[in-house]
Structures are given as structure tokens and as C-alpha cells.
Motif scaffolding. Structure first.
Motif, mmCIF file in Angstrom:
data_model
loop_
_atom_site.group_PDB
_atom_site.id
_atom_site.type_symbol
_atom_site.label_atom_id
_atom_site.label_comp_id
_atom_site.label_asym_id
_atom_site.label_seq_id
_atom_site.Cartn_x
_atom_site.Cartn_y
_atom_site.Cartn_z
ATOM 1 N N ASN A 37 0.827 -1.199 0.000
ATOM 2 C CA ASN A 37 0.000 0.000 0.000
ATOM 3 C C ASN A 37 0.866 1.257 0.000
ATOM 4 O OD1 ASN A 37 -2.795 -0.826 -0.003
ATOM 5 N ND2 ASN A 37 -2.440 -1.709 2.024
ATOM 6 N N ASN A 38 0.196 2.402 -0.011
ATOM 7 C CA ASN A 38 0.944 3.666 0.021
ATOM 8 C C ASN A 38 0.997 4.259 1.424
ATOM 9 O OD1 ASN A 38 -1.661 4.485 0.348
ATOM 10 N ND2 ASN A 38 -1.743 5.827 -1.432
ATOM 11 N N ASN A 228 4.234 1.141 -1.932
ATOM 12 C CA ASN A 228 3.858 0.711 -3.286
ATOM 13 C C ASN A 228 4.832 -0.343 -3.809
ATOM 14 O OD1 ASN A 228 1.634 2.644 -3.573
ATOM 15 N ND2 ASN A 228 3.266 4.192 -3.600
ATOM 16 N N SER A 229 5.187 -1.263 -2.937
ATOM 17 C CA SER A 229 6.153 -2.316 -3.249
ATOM 18 C C SER A 229 5.520 -3.670 -2.942
ATOM 19 C CB SER A 229 7.442 -2.129 -2.435
ATOM 20 O OG SER A 229 8.025 -0.874 -2.690
ATOM 21 N N LYS A 230 4.972 -4.309 -3.942
ATOM 22 C CA LYS A 230 4.279 -5.571 -3.763
ATOM 23 C C LYS A 230 5.225 -6.739 -4.001
ATOM 24 C CE LYS A 230 0.215 -8.201 -5.197
ATOM 25 N NZ LYS A 230 -0.992 -8.250 -6.073
ATOM 26 N N LYS A 249 7.090 -2.690 -8.334
ATOM 27 C CA LYS A 249 6.908 -1.310 -7.908
ATOM 28 C C LYS A 249 5.662 -0.702 -8.563
ATOM 29 C CE LYS A 249 10.530 -0.729 -5.212
ATOM 30 N NZ LYS A 249 10.434 -0.271 -3.820
ATOM 31 N N GLU A 250 5.347 0.527 -8.160
ATOM 32 C CA GLU A 250 4.136 1.192 -8.642
ATOM 33 C C GLU A 250 4.132 1.340 -10.161
ATOM 34 O OE1 GLU A 250 1.404 4.978 -7.213
ATOM 35 O OE2 GLU A 250 3.582 5.065 -6.961
#
Length: 482
Positions: A37-38, A228-230, A249-250
Motif C-alpha cells: 500500500n501507500n 507501493n512495493s508488492k 513497484k508502482e
């Protein structure tokens, strides 16, 4: 592109934050937190509305400063909400026919329920008998109670008690936190291992996320957070004692992080969905089995905002006690793709403790999952019809706004709470909590999160304690260097 760290923490929820702060406080600064998430929070999510905080996830700190470390931290920062608004108002109980249920009956059944959970369930000799579901145990106890009552009460009085038993089983302060609406899914053996500390629950001033920012985020260097790093893959290399973490990344760029240790704080629901693709080589079979066996339920919250209160302001809650022999069909869902079966899982609506024009409810299990698919406007119609059915003397307007959570369809959680299902035991939680590989040279992959605490699973303080646990494990490997 590679980023090298001593520790990579996956997830900036309570477990990830507590682990990170413990590392920083004990001399290990070479770490990073990867958060899809952010913002921080995980299954804690605060929404600002009308200058107040609305919680879509964790809302209360349970217990007190002597048995809950999060409570103690909040108290130390003067963040506990001391407002007692609502305590002087009454609760209203109506059945599906709009008839009032005497509060003496409510209290009678509640006392029996508490005695079953606190005194009788813990005495079940599961070591010598097959595991039983919590629902079967409670039902057997109430069957005995009703049989005795039938001697002195008429059919209507028995029906009222059956409605209360059904209602309380869906909204009991302890039971409604596990995310399973069917208590026949919940293991008595597992339930006995759960330790409830709900004695003095408190709201947090400004919301849970403000609390997490104050206690954790503001005390950890900003560069430690990679939002924003899944995480796509965790590749373990035992030969050279390292772990590669592939991250999307995003901008959809793939970035690889290399670490000596990775702390996984993903939810049990997320692990169920992703573990076979995420871990290379695969997790040990015993861990996979434990993850599959454990229950992971959904508790969703719904806030209904009105222009002004249309209800009697002397009441704090409006409870729905369903008839046990009806289907609970809703007229507003006729000729739509949606069914009405979920609505019998609703137990009523409470006035928000800070917003006098807002009613709030929560719904668990499969019903909680299902209503995520119903559009806001149609769901508002459902609540308008339901309130009118149980409280026909009120003129029910349609809510002007609906705010709700959707934990089940969130690809970062797939639900909200761990519980121990029939077929699993507390040993599955213990097995998952063990690092991998569990060798003297040091673990490469560690596991934290509420689903890895054997006594406080499903709670924020459980998540906090597991983050500390894994932080201590890592610090112990390097303490001779300090």
C-alpha cells in the motif's frame, strides 16, 4: 537492480512495524520495510470523515495497561479516548415482527453464554475425545437449558429465548472477532488456547492509524519505508545464506532486494492464496499444511450516514433478533442478481460513538464476504428495509452515504482474522511461527503477524508481540557485535 540489507520486512502492519522498531532500538539499522500500500497500517485502516475517525479495521484496544502492551503504549502517549458518550443510553431489542424483547431475557441468556465460554468450554477434555466444534458445544448446552425451561414457560417465551440465543451467537463481544459466522467451523480445542483480555476496551483519539504513526512510523527513519512495493517472490538460497525478494513497484518495474533475513507478516489469507507461487523453493510441507488448515475469516464494517438522526436519541443500539424459522428475504433484492440469505447474519445497528448521525454495524463470515459484491446504493436500500422491518414505528430515510470495508476481496489480505478451524490445532500456529530453515546457522525466513501468535491470534496485540518476537530472534543472532 539489487538492494542489499540485513533484514527485509514484508508488510507495514502492526507486526512489521513492531519488528522494525525493535530492530532499530537494539542497534540493527540495516533493514527496510516493503509495503504494497501507500501507507502503513495493514488491517488497521482509518478513514477521516466529518472531522472524525472511522475505522474500517481494528478499532479498539482490548484489555488494560497490565495485559496489553499496545494499551500501555497508547496510555503513555495520552491517546486513549476517555469519552464515555453512549454509556447513559439504552439498547433496544426487537424481533422480526417489530415486537420488543425484554432486556431481562437478554441478560439471562448473556449470563449463560458467558458461563459456557468462560467456565464450561475450557473443561472439555479434548485430549481424550474427538475435537468438537464450538457451535456444537454451545448448542448442546443451550438445548439442556431450553428443555428445562419448557417445563415452566409457554411457546412464545421459548421462541423469544431461541431468538436471543441465535442473536448472541452472532454478536457476542468475543465471538464476533473471529470472522466466522458459523461456530460449527470453530474448534473447541483451538478456542481453549485463545486468551481473551477484553476488560476495559478503549477507542484511540484520532484513530488507530494515528496511534501507529505516533508509536512506530515517526520513530523509524523515513527511508526505511518502501511503499507501493508488492512482493512477488521470495527466493531462498541456503548455500550462500541469503534471500532474494522480487518486488513489483508502482510503475510495474521489478526490483530485487537481497537480505540475510526476511520477516514475512502477510495475513494467513494472503499466504493461502500466494504461498505456492511466492516461495522458492516451496515452504516445507508441514507449514503448507498448517496454513491450509487454519481458518481465516472476514469481519466487515458498514457505516450508514444520515442527514440527521431519525431514531430515538435515548438509544445507543437497535438490535435485530431474527425469527429462527424464516428466510429473511428482502423485497429490494427481488429481480436483482443478489440473494437475501446474508441478511440474517446482521444483528443490528449501533450509534457511532462520535457521530450522532451515523449508524454502524459489522457482519462476519460468508455473509460478510458476500455483501462486498452488492453495490452501495442497493445495500443502502437493504438497510433501509431491514430497519423498517424490525422498527416499524420509525420513518426510515435512505442513508445519504455508506462507508464500508471490503477485506475479503482485498488482494493484500483476503479476509481479516485468523481462527482455529475444526481439523486444525494451536500446533498449526506454532508450526507456522517457526523460522525456516530452523538451523543454528540462523533462520533465513521468519514469520510474524496475528496468525502466528498461539494465544492472541486475531488481535492487534497478538500481531505486535509476534513482531517483537522475531525482532528479538534476529537481534539475538548479532548481539555479540553490539
Amino acid at each position: 537492480m539489487e538492494n542489499h540489507y540485513c533484514v527485509v520486512i514484508i508488510g507495514a502492519g502492526v507486526a512489521g512495524l513492531s519488528c522494525a522498531k525493535y530492530l532499530a532500538d537494539n542497534g540493527i539499522q540495516d533493514f527496510v520495510i516493503l509495503e504494497a500500500n501507500n501507507q502503513i497500517g495493514g488491517r488497521c485502516q482509518t478513514v477521516e470523515f466529518m472531522d472524525q475517525s472511522i475505522e474500517l479495521g481494528t478499532e479498539l484496544l482490548q484489555g488494560n495497561s497490565s495485559n496489553n502492551p499496545l494499551f500501555q503504549l497508547a496510555e503513555g502517549q495520552h491517546l486513549l479516548d476517555q469519552d464515555d458518550d453512549g454509556l447513559d443510553r439504552d439498547d433496544c431489542y426487537h424481533d422480526e415482527d417489530g415486537e420488543s424483547i425484554d432486556e431481562d431475557i437478554i441478560n439471562e441468556i448473556r449470563t449463560i453464554y458467558d458461563e459456557i465460554l468462560e467456565k464450561k468450554v475450557p473443561t472439555y477434555p479434548y485430549e481424550n475425545y474427538p475435537d468438537l466444534s464450538l457451535g456444537e458445544f454451545i448448542l448442546a448446552e443451550f438445548d439442556q437449558y431450553l428443555q428445562l425451561k419448557k417445563v415452566s414457560l409457554d411457546k412464545n417465551e421459548i421462541d423469544q429465548r431461541e431468538k436471543v440465543i441465535d442473536w448472541l451467537g452472532k454478536q457476542h463481544p468475543v465471538l464476533n472477532t473471529i470472522g466466522s459466522e458459523k461456530l460449527t467451523d470453530v474448534s473447541v480445542q483451538g478456542w481453549i488456547s485463545f486468551e481473551s483480555i477484553s476488560t476495559n476496551d478503549k477507542y484511540i483519539q484520532g484513530g488507530i492509524c494515528k496511534f501507529l504513526q505516533t508509536i512506530f512510523e515517526n520513530k523509524i527513519a523515513k527511508e526505511k519505508f518502501h511503499f507501493n512495493s508488492k512482493v512477488k517472490r521470495v527466493a531462498i538460497h541456503e548455500v550462500n545464506q541469503s534471500v532474494n525478494i522480487e518486488v513489483i513497484k508502482e510503475n510495474q518495474q521489478i526490483v530485487t532486494y537481497r537480505a540475510k533475513h526476511v520477516v514475512c507478516t502477510q495475513s494467513i489469507g494472503c499466504l493461502k492464496k500466494t504461498m505456492h507461487e511466492m516461495f522458492v523453493p516451496p515452504l516445507p510441507y508441514s507449514k503448507q499444511v498448517s496454513i491450509e488448515k487454519l481458518g481465516f475469516g472476514t469481519v466487515n464494517k458498514i457505516y450508514l450516514v444520515f442527514s440527521q438522526p431519525f431514531w430515538d436519541v435515548d438509544f445507543n443500539s437497535f438490535n435485530f433478533l431474527w425469527n429462527t424459522n424464516t428466510e429473511g428475504k428482502l423485497t429490494c433484492l427481488e429481480n436483482t442478481p443478489y440473494h437475501s440469505r446474508w441478511c440474517k447474519s446482521l444483528t443490528g445497528l449501533c450509534v457511532h460513538h462520535r457521530l450522532s448521525n451515523t449508524l454502524v454495524t459489522q457482519i462476519s463470515g460468508e455473509a460478510g464476504e458476500y455483501i462486498e459484491t452488492i453495490p452501495d446504493g442497493l445495500l443502502s436500500n437493504c438497510f433501509q428495509e431491514l430497519f423498517g422491518r424490525f422498527y416499524p414505528d420509525n420513518q426510515i430515510p435512505k442513508p445519504k452515504k455508506l462507508i464500508r470495508s471490503s477485506w475479503f476481496h482485498n488482494p493484500l489480505t483476503y479476509g481479516s482474522h485468523t481462527f482455529i478451524k475444526i481439523g486444525s490445532t494451536v500446533h498449526d500456529i506454532k508450526r507456522l511461527a517457526m523460522p525456516w530453515p530452523d538451523k543454528p546457522a540462523g533462520p533465513l525466513v521468519l514469520f510474524a503477524g496475528e496468525g502466528t501468535h498461539e494465544r492472541f491470534y486475531g488481535t492487534a496485540h497478538g500481531a505486535f508481540l509476534t513482531g517483537i518476537r522475531e525482532g528479538k530472534r534476529i537481534v539475538g543472532l548479532y548481539k555479540s557485535n553490539f
